[in-house]
Design an enzyme around this catalytic site. Structure first.
Site, PDB file in Angstrom:
ATOM      1  N   ASP A  93       0.581  -1.400   0.378  1.00  0.00           N
ATOM      2  CA  ASP A  93       0.505   0.285  -0.139  1.00  0.00           C
ATOM      3  C   ASP A  93       0.599   1.477  -0.168  1.00  0.00           C
ATOM      4  O   ASP A  93       0.520   2.684  -0.634  1.00  0.00           O
ATOM      5  CB  ASP A  93      -0.636   0.075   1.111  1.00  0.00           C
ATOM      6  N   ASP A  96       5.629   0.706   3.461  1.00  0.00           N
ATOM      7  CA  ASP A  96       5.538  -1.173   3.488  1.00  0.00           C
ATOM      8  C   ASP A  96       5.793  -1.710   2.926  1.00  0.00           C
ATOM      9  O   ASP A  96       4.984  -2.060   1.613  1.00  0.00           O
ATOM     10  CB  ASP A  96       5.358  -1.310   5.325  1.00  0.00           C
ATOM     11  N   TYR A 245      -5.379   0.261   9.525  1.00  0.00           N
ATOM     12  CA  TYR A 245      -6.427   1.126   8.463  1.00  0.00           C
ATOM     13  C   TYR A 245      -7.709   1.093   9.646  1.00  0.00           C
ATOM     14  O   TYR A 245      -8.381  -0.125   8.707  1.00  0.00           O
ATOM     15  CB  TYR A 245      -6.897   0.607   7.361  1.00  0.00           C
ATOM     16  N   GLU A 493       5.593  10.066   3.036  1.00  0.00           N
ATOM     17  CA  GLU A 493       5.504   8.505   2.282  1.00  0.00           C
ATOM     18  C   GLU A 493       4.261   8.465   1.619  1.00  0.00           C
ATOM     19  O   GLU A 493       3.106   9.496   2.121  1.00  0.00           O
ATOM     20  CB  GLU A 493       4.911   7.559   4.086  1.00  0.00           C
TER      21      GLU A 493
END
Length: 529
Positions: A93, A96, A245, A493
């Site tokens: 995603d 990572d 999430y 990120e």
């Protein structure tokens, strides 16, 4: 790299005393116009091409022969092995190596929606095949993950052990345990979003791969039925996801969202009846929302349902669809700063960027740009205007604001930074991304251990050795400030769902740029008195 041009400047002159030039020579008019006007013209073709490269950098599984991002190699080849299921593939995603089902599904929904709304424009740009490949990489994985009608594998890996290490995906030593939802462990939000993704993708592939399109629709129908019958939040069943999430909005928006996409994909009135009969109880006509994201789908489904008003004949249906439309327009007006109360409008930075929250704010900007663009198209095609509390707005104003957000992303901002990595002369060089920040496996196949990456790469002040082209990073703070540090993960990120909505938006603005026509009668010729 593309160089950005100077800011837009216009020079105005008095009325011309040589009108015959306008009447007889558009060319001379155009020459004068060009001479006296400089415009900021972003290279949307380059931005579009680069945004699609990003998805190749995020691939998990066996890298194909035609891979264009050459610093990546195979990874996660044993995913699902412990559980006796093949879960190789899909997307990481962000920076990572966990494969989170909910944001991955939303990414594919938005890529598919981009391809549905702007297929012709993407094809004109020569990027349709890459778009289809990006979508299929995700849907192929969902087919694997949906192992039976009421079982969907929700996640591979877990954030806690994954974040303990800083290493390349090709070297992964972290846990690859997989987690699922089923009849006893429901996840209506995850099932609903995955159904939406596969229904949307089925529309995309209908023209080019009918068999695959039918297969996707089959899975979408089963997933929706599963999610609707066994109701519950997926983070209640998959506890490890809560810190990463969590489904804050619950599952009702995803069920409405999935049903909306299934109606669009099948034209089966049963799904329209579902969104109408559950409009109030599921919050579809109750929630006025000023964000659209992997978690909160209300604005997106409200906007989609608004468009169905054109075809709907039954009054009782029209009344409910009008309520959906009023909520969609609340969202659009909130982005345009035209709701009555300031707290009902999305904040903006001094440089004009929509600002929802500190962590990864760009995800809300890219989804807003997409919804604004598609609603502008809708108003234009139906010859309508939008009535906000702050005044009436036409499609051009909405489109112009959407463009301002896209241009901010590409460098038209107070720090002249492109937040799309690899685009323009100035972009983030220290993106918070494990694979990009460590020497490529292709260059150095020597094993890099779990914490070795932290020791040798994470804290380095040097730019990443691999440029993760097309990634849209989290972006600046509320004052337009941005710090290009690898450990500044809130800003540096990037995520797949940040970039996905931009594919359609870049294609649209490229099309507009390429098809601008000069109206001779509207141009003034500069002259001296």
């Amino acid at each position: 790299m593309e160089m950005d041009t100077q800011p837009h400047k216009k020079h105005h002159f008095g009325t011309s005393y040589i009108p015959f030039l306008v009447q007889h020579s558009c060319l001379i008019t155009l020459l004068f116009s060009t001479f006296f006007t400089t415009t900021t013209a972003f290279d949307y073709a380059d931005a579009l091409s680069k945004s699609l490269l990003y998805f190749e950098a995020q691939r998990s599984g066996r890298i194909p022969y035609n891979q264009r991002v050459t610093w990546r190699d195979h990874s996660g080849l044993t995913d699902g092995l412990e559980e006796g299921v093949d879960l190789v593939g899909g997307y990481y995603d962000a920076g990572d190596h966990v494969k989170f089902g909910l944001p991955m599904a939303f990414t594919i929904t938005m890529l598919s929606w981009s391809a549905i709304e702007y297929r012709q424009q993407i094809e004109e740009a020569g990027e349709l095949q890459h778009t289809l490949e990006a979508i299929k990489w995700g849907t192929d994985y969902f087919i694997k993950a949906h192992t039976s009608p009421n079982v969907l594998w929700a996640e591979v890996g877990d954030g806690d052990t994954d974040h303990y290490c800083w290493q390349r995906p090709e070297d992964m030593t972290t846990s690859r345990r997989a987690f699922k939802i089923d009849e006893n462990n429901p996840g209506s939000d995850l099932a609903g979003e995955t159904a939406a993704a596969m229904a949307a993708a089925s529309i995309v592939f209908r023209k080019t791969n009918a068999h695959y399109s039918h297969l996707l629709l089959h899975h979408a129908l089963q997933l929706f039925e599963f999610g609707d019958k066994y109701r519950g939040n997926y983070d209640g069943s998959v506890g490890v996801v809560k810190s990463y999430y969590a489904s804050v909005s619950g599952y009702m928006d995803e069920l409405l969202w999935a049903a909306t996409w299934l109606y669009k994909a099948t034209d089966n009135k049963m799904y329209l009846e579902y969104v109408l009969s559950n409009a109030h109880s599921f919050g579809g006509t109750g929630w006025s929302i000023s964000e659209f994201s992997w978690d909160v789908k209300y604005a997106g489904l409200q906007l989609m349902l608004s468009k169905f008003l054109r075809e709907e004949k039954e009054k009782k249906h029209r009344d409910i669809l009008e309520q959906y439309r009023s909520k969609a327009e609340y969202y659009i007006c909130s982005c345009l700063n035209k709701n009555n109360d300031s707290k009902d409008n999305v904040e903006r930075t001094p440089g004009g960027l929509l600002y929802v929250r500190e962590w990864n704010n760009m995800q809300y900007v890219s989804t807003a740009a997409f919804l604004l663009s598609t609603y502008s198209d809708f108003l234009q095609s139906t010859n309508q205007k939008l009535n906000c509390h702050g005044g009436t707005v036409d499609h051009e104003e909405i489109n112009s604001f959407a463009k301002s957000q896209v241009d901010y992303i590409l460098g038209s901002n107070p720090v002249n930074m492109s937040y799309l990595v690899g685009y323009g002369p100035n972009y983030p060089k220290r993106v918070h991304h494990r694979g990009a920040s460590i020497v490529s496996y292709k260059k150095n196949k020597g094993f890099i251990g779990c914490t070795q990456g932290y020791d040798n790469w994470y804290g380095s002040q040097e730019p990443n050795p691999n440029v993760i082209v097309g990634a849209l990073v989290g972006g600046p703070d509320g004052q337009d400030n941005f710090e290009d540090r690898r450990n500044n993960f809130m800003q540096t990120e990037a995520c797949t769902y940040n970039t996905a909505p931009l594919v359609g938006v870049f294609a649209k603005f490229l099309h507009i740029q390429n098809h601008k026509t000069v109206d001779c009668n509207s141009l003034l010729v500069a002259s001296y008195k």
